[in-house]
Motif scaffolding. Structure first.
Motif, PDB file in Angstrom:
ATOM      1  N   MET A 199     -34.624  -8.202 -28.858  1.00  0.00           N
ATOM      2  CA  MET A 199     -34.347  -9.476 -29.474  1.00  0.00           C
ATOM      3  C   MET A 199     -33.373  -9.251 -30.630  1.00  0.00           C
ATOM      4  O   MET A 199     -33.461  -8.260 -31.334  1.00  0.00           O
ATOM      5  N   GLN A 200     -32.459 -10.170 -30.802  1.00  0.00           N
ATOM      6  CA  GLN A 200     -31.436 -10.064 -31.847  1.00  0.00           C
ATOM      7  C   GLN A 200     -31.298 -11.410 -32.529  1.00  0.00           C
ATOM      8  O   GLN A 200     -31.317 -12.447 -31.882  1.00  0.00           O
ATOM      9  N   ILE A 201     -31.152 -11.394 -33.831  1.00  0.00           N
ATOM     10  CA  ILE A 201     -30.973 -12.622 -34.605  1.00  0.00           C
ATOM     11  C   ILE A 201     -29.509 -13.040 -34.574  1.00  0.00           C
ATOM     12  O   ILE A 201     -28.617 -12.209 -34.712  1.00  0.00           O
ATOM     13  N   VAL A 202     -29.266 -14.331 -34.397  1.00  0.00           N
ATOM     14  CA  VAL A 202     -27.931 -14.903 -34.546  1.00  0.00           C
ATOM     15  C   VAL A 202     -28.006 -15.808 -35.765  1.00  0.00           C
ATOM     16  O   VAL A 202     -28.608 -16.876 -35.714  1.00  0.00           O
ATOM     17  N   PHE A 203     -27.438 -15.361 -36.870  1.00  0.00           N
ATOM     18  CA  PHE A 203     -27.501 -16.125 -38.100  1.00  0.00           C
ATOM     19  C   PHE A 203     -26.639 -17.372 -37.996  1.00  0.00           C
ATOM     20  O   PHE A 203     -25.603 -17.386 -37.339  1.00  0.00           O
ATOM     21  N   GLN A 204     -27.079 -18.413 -38.659  1.00  0.00           N
ATOM     22  CA  GLN A 204     -26.366 -19.679 -38.604  1.00  0.00           C
ATOM     23  C   GLN A 204     -25.007 -19.592 -39.289  1.00  0.00           C
ATOM     24  O   GLN A 204     -24.072 -20.282 -38.908  1.00  0.00           O
ATOM     25  N   ASN A 205     -24.896 -18.748 -40.312  1.00  0.00           N
ATOM     26  CA  ASN A 205     -23.638 -18.584 -41.024  1.00  0.00           C
ATOM     27  C   ASN A 205     -23.020 -17.242 -40.631  1.00  0.00           C
ATOM     28  O   ASN A 205     -23.322 -16.219 -41.235  1.00  0.00           O
ATOM     29  N   PRO A 206     -22.131 -17.213 -39.641  1.00  0.00           N
ATOM     30  CA  PRO A 206     -21.569 -15.948 -39.189  1.00  0.00           C
ATOM     31  C   PRO A 206     -20.647 -15.279 -40.207  1.00  0.00           C
ATOM     32  O   PRO A 206     -20.360 -14.093 -40.105  1.00  0.00           O
ATOM     33  N   ASP A 207     -20.208 -16.029 -41.221  1.00  0.00           N
ATOM     34  CA  ASP A 207     -19.332 -15.444 -42.241  1.00  0.00           C
ATOM     35  C   ASP A 207     -20.009 -14.271 -42.940  1.00  0.00           C
ATOM     36  O   ASP A 207     -19.372 -13.284 -43.284  1.00  0.00           O
ATOM     37  N   ARG A 208     -21.280 -14.378 -43.162  1.00  0.00           N
ATOM     38  CA  ARG A 208     -22.010 -13.336 -43.876  1.00  0.00           C
ATOM     39  C   ARG A 208     -22.523 -12.239 -42.947  1.00  0.00           C
ATOM     40  O   ARG A 208     -22.867 -11.162 -43.398  1.00  0.00           O
ATOM     41  N   SER A 209     -22.627 -12.512 -41.665  1.00  0.00           N
ATOM     42  CA  SER A 209     -23.189 -11.511 -40.755  1.00  0.00           C
ATOM     43  C   SER A 209     -22.134 -10.584 -40.167  1.00  0.00           C
ATOM     44  O   SER A 209     -22.471  -9.533 -39.632  1.00  0.00           O
ATOM     45  N   LEU A 210     -20.861 -10.950 -40.263  1.00  0.00           N
ATOM     46  CA  LEU A 210     -19.783 -10.106 -39.729  1.00  0.00           C
ATOM     47  C   LEU A 210     -19.128  -9.328 -40.859  1.00  0.00           C
ATOM     48  O   LEU A 210     -18.833  -9.883 -41.915  1.00  0.00           O
ATOM     49  N   ASN A 211     -18.895  -8.060 -40.609  1.00  0.00           N
ATOM     50  CA  ASN A 211     -18.234  -7.201 -41.592  1.00  0.00           C
ATOM     51  C   ASN A 211     -16.746  -7.562 -41.625  1.00  0.00           C
ATOM     52  O   ASN A 211     -16.064  -7.430 -40.611  1.00  0.00           O
ATOM     53  N   PRO A 212     -16.215  -7.992 -42.770  1.00  0.00           N
ATOM     54  CA  PRO A 212     -14.807  -8.397 -42.825  1.00  0.00           C
ATOM     55  C   PRO A 212     -13.832  -7.236 -42.631  1.00  0.00           C
ATOM     56  O   PRO A 212     -12.655  -7.460 -42.370  1.00  0.00           O
ATOM     57  N   LYS A 213     -14.312  -6.004 -42.726  1.00  0.00           N
ATOM     58  CA  LYS A 213     -13.440  -4.836 -42.567  1.00  0.00           C
ATOM     59  C   LYS A 213     -13.448  -4.280 -41.156  1.00  0.00           C
ATOM     60  O   LYS A 213     -12.752  -3.312 -40.873  1.00  0.00           O
ATOM     61  N   GLU A 214     -14.241  -4.885 -40.268  1.00  0.00           N
ATOM     62  CA  GLU A 214     -14.293  -4.455 -38.872  1.00  0.00           C
ATOM     63  C   GLU A 214     -13.644  -5.507 -37.986  1.00  0.00           C
ATOM     64  O   GLU A 214     -13.881  -6.708 -38.169  1.00  0.00           O
ATOM     65  N   SER A 215     -12.874  -5.040 -37.014  1.00  0.00           N
ATOM     66  CA  SER A 215     -12.328  -5.981 -36.039  1.00  0.00           C
ATOM     67  C   SER A 215     -13.477  -6.482 -35.164  1.00  0.00           C
ATOM     68  O   SER A 215     -14.580  -5.916 -35.161  1.00  0.00           O
ATOM     69  N   VAL A 216     -13.212  -7.521 -34.416  1.00  0.00           N
ATOM     70  CA  VAL A 216     -14.215  -8.062 -33.501  1.00  0.00           C
ATOM     71  C   VAL A 216     -14.663  -6.973 -32.527  1.00  0.00           C
ATOM     72  O   VAL A 216     -15.865  -6.787 -32.304  1.00  0.00           O
ATOM     73  N   ALA A 217     -13.723  -6.230 -31.972  1.00  0.00           N
ATOM     74  CA  ALA A 217     -14.066  -5.167 -31.019  1.00  0.00           C
ATOM     75  C   ALA A 217     -14.944  -4.106 -31.672  1.00  0.00           C
ATOM     76  O   ALA A 217     -15.922  -3.648 -31.065  1.00  0.00           O
ATOM     77  N   GLN A 218     -14.638  -3.713 -32.894  1.00  0.00           N
ATOM     78  CA  GLN A 218     -15.445  -2.707 -33.584  1.00  0.00           C
ATOM     79  C   GLN A 218     -16.858  -3.215 -33.822  1.00  0.00           C
ATOM     80  O   GLN A 218     -17.828  -2.472 -33.656  1.00  0.00           O
TER      81      GLN A 218
END
Length: 78
Positions: free
Chosen positions: A1-20
């Motif tokens: 099971m994995q959480i999908v946070f409602q605010n993806p801005d905070r859950s994605l690392n801004p220094k990583e590309s989507v692929a990374q």
């Protein structure tokens, strides 16, 4: 099971590309060997209906909906 946070801005690392970001989730599961991680990333992008060009972009380059789909793709990697 994995959480999908409602605010993806905070859950994605801004220094990583989507692929990374997606590849890290794929590698952590151990379900795909090193040679197949790229193919799995492409497959996950297809499953969430994002074009392959998005893989090279960073979260700041995406719309809110696209960021949410990247978060869903990471969750599906599990």
């Amino acid at each position: 099971m994995q959480i999908v946070f409602q605010n993806p801005d905070r859950s994605l690392n801004p220094k990583e590309s989507v692929a990374q970001s997606i590849a890290r989730a794929v590698r952590l599961t151990g379900l795909a060997d090193r040679a197949k991680v790229g193919a799995e990333v492409r497959s996950l992008l297809d499953r969430v209906r994002l074009p392959q060009r998005v893989a090279d972009l960073y979260p700041a380059d995406l719309s809110g909906g696209e960021r949410q789909r990247v978060a869903v793709a990471r969750a599906l990697a599990v």
